[in-house]
Every structure is written in structure tokens, then in C-alpha cells.
Write a protein that holds these residues in place. Structure first.
Motif, PDB file in Angstrom:
ATOM      1  N   GLU A   1      31.814  46.634  41.218  1.00  0.00           N
ATOM      2  CA  GLU A   1      32.832  45.607  40.986  1.00  0.00           C
ATOM      3  C   GLU A   1      34.154  46.000  41.651  1.00  0.00           C
ATOM      4  O   GLU A   1      34.842  45.150  42.236  1.00  0.00           O
ATOM      5  CB  GLU A   1      33.055  45.426  39.481  1.00  0.00           C
ATOM      6  CG  GLU A   1      31.852  44.850  38.751  1.00  0.00           C
ATOM      7  CD  GLU A   1      32.040  44.860  37.244  1.00  0.00           C
ATOM      8  OE1 GLU A   1      32.862  45.673  36.752  1.00  0.00           O
ATOM      9  OE2 GLU A   1      31.381  44.081  36.555  1.00  0.00           O
ATOM     10  N   ILE A   2      34.513  47.287  41.559  1.00  0.00           N
ATOM     11  CA  ILE A   2      35.754  47.741  42.185  1.00  0.00           C
ATOM     12  C   ILE A   2      35.626  47.673  43.698  1.00  0.00           C
ATOM     13  O   ILE A   2      36.554  47.262  44.404  1.00  0.00           O
ATOM     14  CB  ILE A   2      36.111  49.172  41.718  1.00  0.00           C
ATOM     15  CG1 ILE A   2      36.359  49.178  40.208  1.00  0.00           C
ATOM     16  CG2 ILE A   2      37.337  49.699  42.459  1.00  0.00           C
ATOM     17  CD1 ILE A   2      36.597  50.556  39.616  1.00  0.00           C
ATOM     18  N   ASN A   3      34.456  48.050  44.215  1.00  0.00           N
ATOM     19  CA  ASN A   3      34.214  47.930  45.660  1.00  0.00           C
ATOM     20  C   ASN A   3      34.407  46.488  46.123  1.00  0.00           C
ATOM     21  O   ASN A   3      35.011  46.228  47.175  1.00  0.00           O
ATOM     22  CB  ASN A   3      32.794  48.377  45.997  1.00  0.00           C
ATOM     23  CG  ASN A   3      32.622  49.875  45.913  1.00  0.00           C
ATOM     24  OD1 ASN A   3      33.595  50.624  45.886  1.00  0.00           O
ATOM     25  ND2 ASN A   3      31.385  50.336  45.878  1.00  0.00           N
ATOM     26  N   ALA A   4      33.879  45.548  45.330  1.00  0.00           N
ATOM     27  CA  ALA A   4      33.979  44.133  45.708  1.00  0.00           C
ATOM     28  C   ALA A   4      35.438  43.685  45.729  1.00  0.00           C
ATOM     29  O   ALA A   4      35.848  42.924  46.617  1.00  0.00           O
ATOM     30  CB  ALA A   4      33.179  43.277  44.727  1.00  0.00           C
ATOM     31  N   PHE A   5      36.231  44.167  44.775  1.00  0.00           N
ATOM     32  CA  PHE A   5      37.642  43.805  44.753  1.00  0.00           C
ATOM     33  C   PHE A   5      38.362  44.371  45.974  1.00  0.00           C
ATOM     34  O   PHE A   5      39.110  43.653  46.653  1.00  0.00           O
ATOM     35  CB  PHE A   5      38.304  44.318  43.473  1.00  0.00           C
ATOM     36  CG  PHE A   5      39.805  44.226  43.504  1.00  0.00           C
ATOM     37  CD1 PHE A   5      40.436  42.992  43.446  1.00  0.00           C
ATOM     38  CD2 PHE A   5      40.588  45.360  43.639  1.00  0.00           C
ATOM     39  CE1 PHE A   5      41.811  42.892  43.497  1.00  0.00           C
ATOM     40  CE2 PHE A   5      41.968  45.276  43.680  1.00  0.00           C
ATOM     41  CZ  PHE A   5      42.586  44.049  43.617  1.00  0.00           C
TER      42      PHE A   5
ATOM     43  N   ASP B   1      36.507  40.480  38.072  1.00  0.00           N
ATOM     44  CA  ASP B   1      35.113  40.866  38.302  1.00  0.00           C
ATOM     45  C   ASP B   1      34.241  39.718  38.800  1.00  0.00           C
ATOM     46  O   ASP B   1      33.024  39.822  38.807  1.00  0.00           O
ATOM     47  CB  ASP B   1      34.518  41.444  37.018  1.00  0.00           C
ATOM     48  CG  ASP B   1      34.323  40.384  35.943  1.00  0.00           C
ATOM     49  OD1 ASP B   1      35.031  39.363  35.992  1.00  0.00           O
ATOM     50  OD2 ASP B   1      33.455  40.568  35.068  1.00  0.00           O
ATOM     51  N   ASP B   2      34.851  38.617  39.192  1.00  0.00           N
ATOM     52  CA  ASP B   2      34.084  37.487  39.722  1.00  0.00           C
ATOM     53  C   ASP B   2      34.944  36.758  40.741  1.00  0.00           C
ATOM     54  O   ASP B   2      36.126  37.053  40.905  1.00  0.00           O
ATOM     55  CB  ASP B   2      33.653  36.542  38.603  1.00  0.00           C
ATOM     56  CG  ASP B   2      34.827  36.043  37.783  1.00  0.00           C
ATOM     57  OD1 ASP B   2      35.712  35.381  38.366  1.00  0.00           O
ATOM     58  OD2 ASP B   2      34.887  36.329  36.576  1.00  0.00           O
ATOM     59  N   SER B   3      34.345  35.803  41.423  1.00  0.00           N
ATOM     60  CA  SER B   3      35.036  35.142  42.530  1.00  0.00           C
ATOM     61  C   SER B   3      36.309  34.430  42.070  1.00  0.00           C
ATOM     62  O   SER B   3      37.314  34.418  42.788  1.00  0.00           O
ATOM     63  CB  SER B   3      34.093  34.131  43.200  1.00  0.00           C
ATOM     64  OG  SER B   3      33.667  33.139  42.270  1.00  0.00           O
TER      65      SER B   3
ATOM     66  N   GLY C   1      40.199  51.240  33.664  1.00  0.00           N
ATOM     67  CA  GLY C   1      41.052  52.359  34.055  1.00  0.00           C
ATOM     68  C   GLY C   1      41.595  52.189  35.460  1.00  0.00           C
ATOM     69  O   GLY C   1      42.780  52.436  35.721  1.00  0.00           O
ATOM     70  N   PHE C   2      40.720  51.759  36.372  1.00  0.00           N
ATOM     71  CA  PHE C   2      41.162  51.507  37.746  1.00  0.00           C
ATOM     72  C   PHE C   2      42.246  50.438  37.780  1.00  0.00           C
ATOM     73  O   PHE C   2      43.277  50.591  38.439  1.00  0.00           O
ATOM     74  CB  PHE C   2      39.981  51.059  38.604  1.00  0.00           C
ATOM     75  CG  PHE C   2      40.396  50.449  39.922  1.00  0.00           C
ATOM     76  CD1 PHE C   2      40.719  51.249  40.999  1.00  0.00           C
ATOM     77  CD2 PHE C   2      40.510  49.063  40.071  1.00  0.00           C
ATOM     78  CE1 PHE C   2      41.135  50.693  42.203  1.00  0.00           C
ATOM     79  CE2 PHE C   2      40.923  48.500  41.256  1.00  0.00           C
ATOM     80  CZ  PHE C   2      41.231  49.325  42.328  1.00  0.00           C
ATOM     81  N   TRP C   3      42.032  49.353  37.050  1.00  0.00           N
ATOM     82  CA  TRP C   3      42.950  48.213  37.095  1.00  0.00           C
ATOM     83  C   TRP C   3      44.316  48.567  36.531  1.00  0.00           C
ATOM     84  O   TRP C   3      45.350  48.179  37.085  1.00  0.00           O
ATOM     85  CB  TRP C   3      42.347  47.031  36.355  1.00  0.00           C
ATOM     86  CG  TRP C   3      43.065  45.743  36.582  1.00  0.00           C
ATOM     87  CD1 TRP C   3      43.708  44.984  35.662  1.00  0.00           C
ATOM     88  CD2 TRP C   3      43.210  45.050  37.830  1.00  0.00           C
ATOM     89  NE1 TRP C   3      44.234  43.856  36.254  1.00  0.00           N
ATOM     90  CE2 TRP C   3      43.943  43.876  37.585  1.00  0.00           C
ATOM     91  CE3 TRP C   3      42.771  45.320  39.123  1.00  0.00           C
ATOM     92  CZ2 TRP C   3      44.263  42.973  38.594  1.00  0.00           C
ATOM     93  CZ3 TRP C   3      43.096  44.413  40.121  1.00  0.00           C
ATOM     94  CH2 TRP C   3      43.831  43.262  39.860  1.00  0.00           C
TER      95      TRP C   3
ATOM     96  N   SER D   1      30.383  36.506  34.365  1.00  0.00           N
ATOM     97  CA  SER D   1      31.706  37.067  34.112  1.00  0.00           C
ATOM     98  C   SER D   1      31.930  37.307  32.626  1.00  0.00           C
ATOM     99  O   SER D   1      31.614  36.462  31.789  1.00  0.00           O
ATOM    100  CB  SER D   1      32.801  36.133  34.639  1.00  0.00           C
ATOM    101  OG  SER D   1      34.083  36.613  34.251  1.00  0.00           O
ATOM    102  N   TYR D   2      32.504  38.471  32.299  1.00  0.00           N
ATOM    103  CA  TYR D   2      32.794  38.780  30.900  1.00  0.00           C
ATOM    104  C   TYR D   2      33.867  37.854  30.323  1.00  0.00           C
ATOM    105  O   TYR D   2      34.047  37.774  29.106  1.00  0.00           O
ATOM    106  CB  TYR D   2      33.232  40.234  30.748  1.00  0.00           C
ATOM    107  CG  TYR D   2      34.651  40.544  31.186  1.00  0.00           C
ATOM    108  CD1 TYR D   2      35.702  40.519  30.282  1.00  0.00           C
ATOM    109  CD2 TYR D   2      34.937  40.865  32.512  1.00  0.00           C
ATOM    110  CE1 TYR D   2      37.001  40.801  30.679  1.00  0.00           C
ATOM    111  CE2 TYR D   2      36.230  41.152  32.911  1.00  0.00           C
ATOM    112  CZ  TYR D   2      37.257  41.127  31.985  1.00  0.00           C
ATOM    113  OH  TYR D   2      38.540  41.408  32.392  1.00  0.00           O
TER     114      TYR D   2
END
Length: 821
Positions: A128-132, A93-95, A66-68, A626-627
Motif C-alpha cells: 500500500e505504501i509502495n502504491a502511494f 489505501d485506495d484510488s 506509522g509511515f503516514w 478500502s478500510y
């Protein structure tokens, strides 16, 4: 004399205005205060009255999807192509995917002073959103500033970000009004109060402006200030009660959204007086505001929460959810559509949204948890009527390695087909043909079993499959077809012959999917047997076939093979060029599910060259969380991970991980991964002076590979296993095969040694001392502002120097500085 009130006036203290001005001095501004302190209003009003380019995103749930979707919609107003690329990428969601997202965002030409405001950020509640967000901020994209408004913030590294000059953090005390400011606010609205009243109001509210606003409305209506013990009761009396019953019903109808457009409101309300009602509401109070830039109405959280309480007492909630779902379905927001259909228990609607999206989106960005939730909670009666969607669920569950649930879904599908007397013969054949296409993957990676299903599908389907699209990623992200389908020692030629027969049929049934895959596998066979010229000839044929049907996955497989051929030839620039071509192909076709594939290829290259520090970090540490990483390619990842452990001298860890590696590679099985793993185990044992164990494992690896003349796994690792091979040769074990491996290894190792000598000598950056000083601080994580303070130079000077650093080093992102310092 009638007193004129202006209760919609906005009041901002000087300290709030000054704080808002600093938005453009930081990559990130966090505005953190409880509900009703005016943080959203302050940000919106300040930016509305400045020439900034404002993008406004509201958060509605705690899902990264939803955020994306919301984030990409905002960027779409600046660059549609980049926004579409980000949508195809999916939430990073990953590097690897974060770096790709930063690269795409970095290509957007942001107008000067561009601000993305993410309102109600606390609802995201996702690490995950915080990391982005943190990655975007640390990357300091030119002209881009982010503002987060939230009741609370839980970003893990917030103190470090503040210390390094990335974050401007505004807290509750910034928004609390003093008694003097309360009096000024009331006077601005036309209400004159004494100092004593201002002190009393401050004691009641502690400077909370929403409560003050409600108390003021109550005073205007009744001539008294009431107690604030029940803020919702005050909301009801001061705001809600004065409206007509029709307006009240309209507000309740829209309360399931925090913001909405006029068209959305008209859809939900269903009457022709929507515009008049919206005008009445926005003119009579400050709790509903129209944003002219976003062309949307925003409802204050206090009012929204009050209205949701009212909604609970009415019998219309599910009907509203259903209307909202149909709105989102009509406008192509399928994730939100499914969400609202799910909330009202309408699984027919959920299935409809999935089916409509399949017709539009080749690789829908579903998350595993959503797929599992929808299929497990869906009533059997709905499943019995939606055969095609059941197949879509089954295929997705297989790709997520949810095998028990996959089998249950397939069994349910077959029973439903058998029991559905409404189906005619053509419809039944069509569905069973599609089912055979799905079942073919249950035979993965047994070519013969898969081919049987394809032949059955070919008999049943009169037209191409709707399940398998041309651009579906049939390799699951593997850069090697041989790795995928080589499963039995001594039968590789047979595997290839079956592939040559089956791929043309499968490709016809799927509109060209997998085209060229048979030639890729054949070319890889020639390479692994040391016939490099034949490998290159067949690789060209594979490339032609893959390009003719735009098969990006197979194109990357060919480029990976060409990269390995370039290593054999000692041509490092050409090898790097093939890597760059992979990235270009992904960007051009927006096939971002393959970005990890390119990193696997890159990791393979640097691991072979003994440069473990240049292997992508996630590969070097074996991070498969990662998914995007589907189960069938995990053994391929372990081929790179294992070589990296060997290169980095982590012999004990490698031996300790070997049982896990073998277990994963044995599932299908993936014989190539088993060969490499045994080579690594033998190498590690030999390095810790367990020669007997090393020789036994090496014998096992040779017994697997030599019946098919698969030499290159040994050639590529001869820098570790040559002494073992020479000893086995002297003992008379598999002498012909070992002789060929040693023969191939000499020019191969010379080629790699030459590459290392020419391209990996001590790196010279060519930076000036000042540029190097600035670059080192940037690599350590300091923002431009933080670097300026530390070196006593202006932020503009830092920006200019950083631009020069990027140009000299040939990079576009701050995160890439770490490889130089």
C-alpha cells in the motif's frame, strides 16, 4: 611524533557525488544497498551541503499508519493546514483517498528543490505504501523530489518507472570502494597504507565502508587489521568498549530508536548530563550523527543492531518501552504510544492512550487489526478497570462489522460494571447511559429499536455523551438517510414519524450529532414520491438544521438530494455544482472519511446518464476493499455498481452478482437497495430475452415500493424497464402506481436526454498539436523527463507545455489526463 587521526572524515567517490546530483533530475531516487554501505550518509551529506529544502523521515515499522504519521509530520514544516488535512484523511489505501491526498499535497507551495528523504524504506515492507509513493511520483508534483534509502526495494513497477523516466536507481556497486579508493579514504582519515594493504582490505570487505571504518579504528588502537568474520565483535572492540560504562548504558537506553531528539534522550535517560553524553558520543565516532536541520540524532544501523543485542542481555527492555510510550503519549503520538505500551505488555497504558486520544481526536485513524489485537490480547483485569475504554472498543468494533467480538466486548463490559463495587450510582448511571448509546447501533437500522436505547440513555445521562461526538459520522458515509432507515414495505411514513421524534433526542445527547437527519429523510421521501417542490422545500430546512450544528454528513446528504433534483430539472451544471460543494465542505471541515461518499454521488450521477466510463473506477468494478468503507453503506455502493453494470451492458455479470447484492442488502435490511437490485435484475433479464423472469422480478420490486409510493427508483431506470412496466400495466398489475411512474418518467428522460445532448457531444480539448502530443504521453504514464527524451525537447519545455495543458483542461493532476486521452 604523534600521528593525528581524523576518523570522522566522510569520503565520497566522484561517481557517488555525480549520482547524488541527479536527485533533482528525477521525481524519485532510490538508493539501494545493504546495511553499512554509507547510502544514508551520502544522501544526508550531499543535501546538507546544497541549498535544497530537505525533509527527513525515518521508518520504524511496517505499518501504514506509522509511515503516514511520519510523512505528515515532515509536510507540517511546510504547510500546517495541508498536513492536518492529510492526517484527518488518514493513510490513503485506495484510488479515491490517494487522489485526494495528491490533491492536498499538490496545493503545498514546495520551495525549489524540495526533497523528502525516506530512510530505511525497506522497513515499510508494504504494498500500500509502495502504491502511494508510485502515485506521488507519477503525478510529478512541482519542485518535489523523493529519495528512498533502503537495503532492498520491492516496488512492483520499478522497471516501468525507470523506463518512463521517473526513477534514478542507485545500487550497491555505486558505494563499493575500489582498492585505490580505500587507500584514499584511509589517507583522508590520517592513516597511510600500502597498495598491498589496500588490496587485502578490499578482499576482506569487498569495499564495504562500514567494515573498513571498523578495521581502521582497530588498526589505530592495536596496530593490526583483524579478520572481519565477526563484524559485531569488531564493533564492540573498536566502538563500544572504549566508552565509559555510563556512555554504554546511555547508548543501550536509546537503541530502541533509530533517531531521537535531545528532549527525547533527556526523557529516556532521566539524568541531567544528557547533553554532555551526546556531545561525547558524536565527537568520538561516526556512528552517531546530529542532523542540524532535523534537530535529531541518527544512529547507524550496525551500531543500533549491536546495541539491541546488548539490550537483550539486560533486564531493562520493558522499562525502556514504557518510558518511550510515555514520551509519545505526552507528545500526542498516540499510535506510537500504544505500540510501545503493547510491546512491554502494559495494557493499562494502551487503554490510557486510547482514552486520551478520544478526548482530542473525533475520528481516530485506528486500523481494524490494531483494535482487534488490543482488545483480544488485553487481560481481563485491565478490562475490568477501564469501563469507558471498553465502550470505545465496542463502538469501533461495531463499525468494523466485527459483530461476534463486539458482542463479547459488550457482555464483558456489563459483567465488569455489575462486579465493580467502587462505582457510585452517578458513575454507574453515566456508564450505562453511554452503553445505551453504543447499544442503539445494534438496532441499526430499526428506528424504533434505536429510539428505545436513546430514551434509556436520556434517563441515565445528565450531560451529553462522551462516546458520540457532534462530528461523528452517524451516516457511516451514506449519502442518503432514507436508504439507511427504510427497512419495511408499507411503513415508510411510520419510519419518518419515529425519526422526527428520535433525532432531536439523539442530537441533544450527542452534542448535535445527526441534526437535520429527520428532515433529510422527509425530503427524500417527497422526492421519491415525485413531489419535487416539497422535496426542495424540506431540503432547505434540512440544510439549515445540519449547518446549524455543522453536520457535514447530513449536509452531503442534502446536496446529494439537490443533485438529483437538478437532474429532474435538466440542469447539469447545477448538479455538478452540488458535487463540488460536497468536496468543498469536506476540505473545509477536513472530514476525509466522507471522500468516498462524494464519489458514490458522482458515480450515481454518471451511471444515471449512461456514462459508465465516468463512474469512479473503484465503483465501476465494485471494489469495496478500502478500510474506509464501513459495512452499512455497502448496499448503497451496490446501487451504483449495479446501475454501472447495466450501463456497460454487463448483463450476465449483473445477474450473477444479484444473489450477493440481495444478501448484503437483506442484512439490516436496506429496502431501497433491494428495490434497486430487483429493478436491475429485471432489466438485465429483459436484455437477454428472459422476459418471463424479468416480469416476475419487476413485480417483486413494485410490490416492495408501491405501498409507500416510492416511484423514483423506477423512474430513474425507465430507460431499461419501460417495456416491462407497460406490459404489467396492460395486464392490470398495480396500474395506478405504474401509471404514476410512467407519467414521471417522460419529463425525467427528456431532461436527461437534453443534458446528454448539451454536455456530452464529442469533446474538444482546445490543445495545440504539440500540447496534445505531450498530454497523450503523460496520460500513458511518461514523466516529463521521459517525454522530453521521446520528443527530443527539453524537460523545461515539457513542463511549460504541461502547465498550459492543465490550464486548458481545467485539471490539476496528471492522473486526470486519462479521461481525455
Amino acid at each position: 611524533m604523534r600521528i593525528s587521526y581524523n576518523t570522522k572524515s566522510f569520503y565520497f567517490t566522484d561517481r557517488i557525488t555525480d549520482a547524488m546530483k541527479e536527485i533533482f533530475d528525477y521525481p524519485l531516487t532510490i538508493v539501494e544497498a545493504p546495511m553499512g554501505y554509507g547510502k544514508t550518509t551520502a544522501v544526508r551529506e550531499y543535501l546538507d551541503n546544497n541549498p535544497a529544502k530537505m525533509l527527513w523521515q525515518n521508518i520504524y515499522d511496517n505499518t501504514s499508519t506509522g509511515f503516514w504519521n511520519g510523512f505528515c509530520r515532515q509536510l507540517d514544516t511546510l504547510d500546517n493546514n495541508c498536513a492536518q488535512s492529510l492526517i484527518r484523511l488518514g493513510f490513503p489505501d485506495d484510488s479515491v483517498s490517494i487522489q485526494e491526498a495528491l490533491h492536498i499535497i499538490g496545493t503545498i507551495d514546495f520551495p525549489e528543490q524540495s526533497v523528502i528523504v525516506i530512510d530505511d524504506y525497506h522497513l515499510a515492507g508494504c504494498a500500500e505504501i509502495n502504491a502511494f509513493i508510485e502515485s506521488v511520483v507519477r503525478n510529478e508534483i512541482s519542485n518535489l523530489h523523493i529519495v528512498l534509502t533502503a537495503r532492498y526495494i520491492e516496488i512492483q513497477n520499478i522497471e516501468e518507472l525507470k523506463l518512463k523516466g521517473y526513477v534514478n536507481h542507485l545500487k550497491t556497486e555505486m558505494f563499493e570502494l575500489t582498492p585505490k579508493e580505500i587507500a584514499e579514504y584511509f589517507r583522508l582519515c590520517g592513516v597511510s597504507i600500502r597498495d598491498f594493504d589496500a588490496e587485502r582490505l578490499h578482499a576482506l570487505t569487498e569495499g564495504w565502508i562500514s567494515a573498513l571504518y571498523l578495521l581502521m579504528l582497530n588498526y589505530i588502537a592495536n596496530g593490526t587489521y583483524s579478520d572481519i568474520t565477526n563484524i559485531y565483535k569488531l564493533m564492540e572492540n573498536a566502538v563500544y568498549a572504549p566508552f565509559s560504562e555510563e556512555v554504554k548504558d546511555f547508548l543501550v537506553t536509546m537503541c530502541i530508536f533509530d533517531s531521537f531528539t535531545a528532549d527525547q534522550a533527556a526523557h529516556m535517560w532521566g539524568k541531567d548530563n544528557t547533553t554532555a553524553l551526546l556531545e561525547e558520543i558524536t565527537h568520538r565516532n561516526a556512528f552517531v550523527k546530529y542532523d542540524t536541520r532535523q534537530k535529531a540524532y541518527y544512529v547507524h544501523t550496525i551500531l543500533t543492531n549491536f546495541l539491541k543485542d546488548v539490550l537483550e542481555g539486560k533486564n531493562i527492555k520493558f522499562d525502556l518501552y514504557r518510558r518511550a510510550a510515555s514520551w509519545y503519549l505526552k507528545n500526542g503520538n498516540f499510535i506510537q504510544s500504544m505500540h510501545y505500551y503493547y510491546l512491554c505488555g502494559d495494557f493499562e497504558g494502551v487503554f490510557q492512550a486510547i482514552e486520551v486520544e478520544k478526548a482530542i481526536n473525533i475520528n481516530p485513524p485506528y486500523r481494524k487489526e490494531l483494535v482487534v489485537k488490543y482488545i483480544t490480547e488485553c487481560p481481563d483485569a485491565v478490562k475490568a478497570k477501564n469501563h469507558f475504554v471498553m465502550l470505545l472498543f465496542a463502538f469501533r468494533l461495531f463499525s468494523f462489522n466485527e459483530i461476534p467480538l463486539f458482542k463479547m466486548t459488550c457482555d464483558k463490559f456489563v459483567r465488569n460494571i455489575d462486579n465493580d463495587i467502587t462505582l457510585n450510582e452517578n458513575e454507574r448511571n453515566r456508564l450505562m447511559g453511554e452503553f445505551e448509546m453504543v447499544l442503539s447501533f445494534t438496532g441499526y437500522n430499526d428506528i424504533s429499536r434505536m429510539a428505545k436505547h436513546h430514551r434509556k440513555a436520556g434517563q441515565l445521562l445528565k450531560e451529553p455523551s462522551s462516546i458520540m461526538y457532534a462530528n461523528s459520522i452517524w451516516t457511516f458515509g451514506s449519502p442518503s438517510v432514507l436508504y439507511m432507515f427504510y427497512r419495511e414495505s408499507g411503513k415508510l411514513i411510520g419510519h419518518i414519524e419515529t425519526m422526527m421524534e428520535d433525532i432531536p433526542l439523539y442530537s441533544r445527547l450527542s452534542n448535535g450529532n445527526a441534526a437535520g437527519g429527520e428532515y433529510v429523510m422527509s425530503a427524500e421521501y417527497h422526492f421519491n414520491t415525485g413531489c419535487f417542490e416539497n422535496a426542495e422545500i424540506v431540503a432547505h430546512q434540512a440544510m439549515y438544521e445540519a449547518q446549524s450544528k455543522n453536520q457535514v454528513a447530513n449536509i452531503i446528504c442534502v446536496l446529494f438530494l439537490k443533485m438529483r433534483i437538478a437532474l429532474v430539472q435538466g440542469d447539469f451544471p447545477v448538479a455538478l455544482g452540488h458535487l463540488e460543494s460536497m468536496r468543498d465542505e469536506i476540505v473545509k471541515e477536513k472530514e476525509y472519511l466522507l471522500i468516498h461518499t462524494v464519489e458514490i454521488c458522482e458515480g450515481y450521477l454518471y451511471a444515471l446518464l449512461g456514462k459508465g466510463d465516468k463512474v469512479p473506477v473503484w465503483l465501476a468494478i465494485g471494489d469495496i476493499s478500502s478500510y474506509r468503507l464501513l459495512f452499512p453503506i455497502i448496499p448503497m455502493i451496490n446501487i451504483v455498481y449495479g446501475r454501472t453494470l447495466l450501463t456497460n451492458g454487463e448483463y450476465l455479470k449483473l445477474i450473477g452478482s444479484s444473489k450477493h447484492f440481495i444478501g448484503i442488502a437483506s442484512v439490516f435490511p436496506n429496502l431501497l437497495a433491494l428495490i434497486y437490485t430487483n429493478i436491475y435484475i429485471a432489466s438485465a433479464n429483459n436484455r437477454i430475452f428472459r422476459e418471463a423472469d424479468a416480469l416476475n422480478v419487476m413485480r417483486r420490486a413494485l410490490e416492495m415500493a408501491l405501498p409507500d409510493k416510492v416511484y423514483m427508483p423506477f423512474v430513474e431506470n425507465c430507460d431499461y424497464i419501460r417495456p416491462l412496466l407497460e406490459k404489467l400495466y396492460r395486464e392490470g398489475f398495480r396500474r395506478d402506481g405504474i401509471a404514476r411512474i410512467l407519467e414521471l418518467s417522460e419529463p425525467y428522460q427528456r431532461a436527461l436526454d437534453q443534458i446528454k445532448k448539451e454536455h456530452f457531444s464529442e469533446y474538444r480539448t482546445g490543445l495545440t498539436s504539440r500540447e496534445e502530443e505531450i498530454a497523450r504521453l503523460a496520460a500513458e504514464g511518461y514523466s516529463n523527463k521521459g517525454i522530453g527524451k521521446k520528443l527530443f525537447i527539453s524537460e523545461n519545455t515539457v513542463k511549460t507545455q504541461m502547465k498550459s495543458v492543465f490550464e486548458k483542461l481545467g485539471i490539476k493532476s496528471r492522473v486526470l489526463l486519462k479521461q481525455f486521452f
